[in-house]
Design a protein around this motif. Structure first.
Motif, PDB file in Angstrom:
ATOM      1  N   ILE A 140      12.696  18.492  10.774  1.00 50.61           N
ATOM      2  CA  ILE A 140      12.750  17.999  12.204  1.00 50.61           C
ATOM      3  C   ILE A 140      11.582  18.432  12.973  1.00 50.61           C
ATOM      4  O   ILE A 140      10.960  17.483  13.523  1.00 50.61           O
ATOM      5  CB  ILE A 140      14.011  18.399  12.842  1.00 50.61           C
ATOM      6  N   ALA A 141      11.215  19.688  13.001  1.00 49.49           N
ATOM      7  CA  ALA A 141       9.881  20.440  13.583  1.00 49.49           C
ATOM      8  C   ALA A 141       8.737  19.587  13.371  1.00 49.49           C
ATOM      9  O   ALA A 141       7.846  19.536  14.116  1.00 49.49           O
ATOM     10  CB  ALA A 141      10.196  21.805  13.469  1.00 49.49           C
ATOM     11  N   LEU A 142       8.761  19.234  12.207  1.00 50.35           N
ATOM     12  CA  LEU A 142       7.413  18.795  11.604  1.00 50.35           C
ATOM     13  C   LEU A 142       7.169  17.381  12.311  1.00 50.35           C
ATOM     14  O   LEU A 142       5.890  17.034  12.118  1.00 50.35           O
ATOM     15  CB  LEU A 142       7.456  18.646  10.096  1.00 50.35           C
ATOM     16  N   ILE A 143       8.060  16.495  12.740  1.00 50.73           N
ATOM     17  CA  ILE A 143       7.834  15.343  13.426  1.00 50.73           C
ATOM     18  C   ILE A 143       7.299  15.411  14.683  1.00 50.73           C
ATOM     19  O   ILE A 143       7.736  16.137  15.679  1.00 50.73           O
ATOM     20  CB  ILE A 143       9.061  14.610  13.421  1.00 50.73           C
ATOM     21  N   HIS A 144       6.014  14.649  14.788  1.00 53.93           N
ATOM     22  CA  HIS A 144       5.553  14.684  16.298  1.00 53.93           C
ATOM     23  C   HIS A 144       6.442  14.113  17.488  1.00 53.93           C
ATOM     24  O   HIS A 144       6.921  12.863  17.125  1.00 53.93           O
ATOM     25  CB  HIS A 144       4.133  14.161  16.036  1.00 53.93           C
TER      26      HIS A 144
END
Length: 217
Positions: A140-144
């Motif tokens: 989730i965190a890797l999605i901008h």
């Protein structure tokens, strides 16, 4: 059902996860003695924080964590819609936190980290494997988040100055300081017969020994 969320099983899942997130923040604040950090002895190196403020801040974030869990349940998968819903809810939670604390940043990083983890658990509530949860949070965190406003936080400034990973990067890597160091030390200390407070302090120091924390820097 996962032991992680089995407590108060008659409550909705989102409520239970919000309870756990707030309990974690209060337990973290109460843990003593912590080097230079707010604890039951005092404010440590912080001039603008105290234990009561940390408790009030944690409690103010309960609706935020509940809504993040609900968003994960609604979207049902890791993707752009979930990431941007979590970002919006997190910014609203930060505003509520700052209103409670009179503008003091008590838990901005916790909104990010625990928000991701709450959502990750809500996506697969039957799984209680810590590494799997952390990796799901990392995805989730890797999605901008296209809606995030431009900012230059103290953490970001320090990360640039010292070349350290900030909270964002730590989450994107799956919280390696916790998974590789904190949780294993917690298990070792418990197995060795340490009391729970001492086991948690051991885990904290194991993390601090390996994590270039931007707050400390």
């Amino acid at each position: 059902m996962s032991a992680l969320i089995a407590r108060n099983a008659d409550l909705p899942l989102a409520d239970r996860l919000a309870d756990l997130a707030v309990d974690a923040l209060i337990d973290e604040a109460d843990l003593s003695p912590k080097p230079a950090l707010v604890d039951r002895r005092g404010s440590g190196a912080h001039r603008d924080l105290h234990l009561g403020l940390m408790h009030a801040s944690a409690l103010s974030l309960w609706p935020c964590f509940k809504q993040m869990a609900e968003a994960a349940l609604e979207h049902g998968e890791v993707g752009q819609p979930l990431r941007e819903a979590l970002g919006r809810i997190g910014r609203e939670g930060e505003a509520a936190m700052l209103a409670t604390t009179g503008g003091v940043n008590t838990h901005r990083g916790a909104i990010w980290a625990l928000g991701l983890l709450v959502a990750a658990v809500a996506l697969e509530p039957e799984s209680d494997d810590a590494q799997a949860i952390a990796l799901r949070a990392a995805r989730i965190a890797l999605i901008h988040d296209r809606a995030v406003p431009p900012s230059d936080s103290h953490g970001a400034q320090v990360a640039r100055r010292y070349g350290a990973r900030g909270a964002r990067e730590e989450a994107q890597l799956g919280f390696p300081a916790v998974i590789a160091h904190g949780l294993p030390q917690l298990a070792r200390s418990r197995a060795a017969g340490a009391g729970e407070q001492n086991a948690r302090l051991d885990a904290l120091l194991a993390i601090m020994a390996t994590l270039a924390d931007t707050c400390v820097l």
